[in-house]
Design an enzyme around this catalytic site. Sequence first.
Site, PDB file in Angstrom:
ATOM      1  N   ASN A   3      73.639  18.188  67.687  1.00 34.54           N
ATOM      2  CA  ASN A   3      73.870  19.611  67.456  1.00 34.54           C
ATOM      3  C   ASN A   3      75.300  20.009  67.818  1.00 34.54           C
ATOM      4  O   ASN A   3      75.889  20.878  67.180  1.00 34.54           O
ATOM      5  CB  ASN A   3      72.866  20.457  68.236  1.00 34.54           C
ATOM      6  CG  ASN A   3      71.532  20.568  67.515  1.00 34.54           C
ATOM      7  OD1 ASN A   3      71.470  20.634  66.291  1.00 34.54           O
ATOM      8  ND2 ASN A   3      70.449  20.577  68.271  1.00 34.54           N
ATOM      9  N   HIS A  36      65.155  25.449  70.173  1.00 33.68           N
ATOM     10  CA  HIS A  36      63.941  24.735  70.570  1.00 33.68           C
ATOM     11  C   HIS A  36      63.205  24.273  69.314  1.00 33.68           C
ATOM     12  O   HIS A  36      63.066  25.038  68.356  1.00 33.68           O
ATOM     13  CB  HIS A  36      63.039  25.655  71.402  1.00 33.68           C
ATOM     14  CG  HIS A  36      61.812  24.976  71.915  1.00 33.68           C
ATOM     15  ND1 HIS A  36      61.845  24.090  72.970  1.00 33.68           N
ATOM     16  CD2 HIS A  36      60.515  25.044  71.510  1.00 33.68           C
ATOM     17  CE1 HIS A  36      60.614  23.643  73.189  1.00 33.68           C
ATOM     18  NE2 HIS A  36      59.796  24.196  72.320  1.00 33.68           N
TER      19      HIS A  36
END
Length: 210
Positions: free
Chosen positions: A24, A119
């Site tokens: 990420n 998440h």
Amino acid sequence: MTGHTVGSQRPYRIAVFASGQGSNFQTLLDSSREGKLGAEIVLLVCNKPEAPVVERARRAGVECFLFEKKAYARREDYEAEIAQELERRSVDLIVLAGYMLLLTPVLVDAYQGRMINIHPSLLPSFPGKDAIGQAWEYGVKITGVTVHLVDGGMDTGPVIAQQAVEIAPEDTVESLEEKIHAAERDLYPQVVSWFAAGKVRIDGRRITVG
């Protein structure tokens, strides 16, 4: 409460907190370089100096604050040092990207409304560890990813954005993981760009963009 806005005199500045591979982090870095993020990554914070994300940051010329938890008596002690590094760089937003340590009020309170996490489930379903495995074992037909503000709880902060991922009959845990990670790569830079553009409006647990 409104999203933080920054004048035109300098770029919007983010710090990425990560502990592992840094996929990420790389997505955010690539988006920044392509001009899609509207923000500059000015610091990587990592509690594992040997983690692959550190090498990604170094290759990109991103400064790093590296530490090991065991070197400190309390979590608050290393977070106080992190806070100094963030302040010194005038960081506007903290972006958690696979950061595997719980946060204390030292950072959570100081960056309330300016710290986000991603998440791999549609919260409030399947919080905590192994969210993908939890969803798979439960047998849900749709899961996804959630970007939320950090409030000090375990994945309990107000939801900013969500992206659904369908679990097809032919999926495996591995193929579902790939779908989830693809959704993360799509959604996280978009949310950061909203903050950079001052589009995020926070009213308790209600968050609007526009």
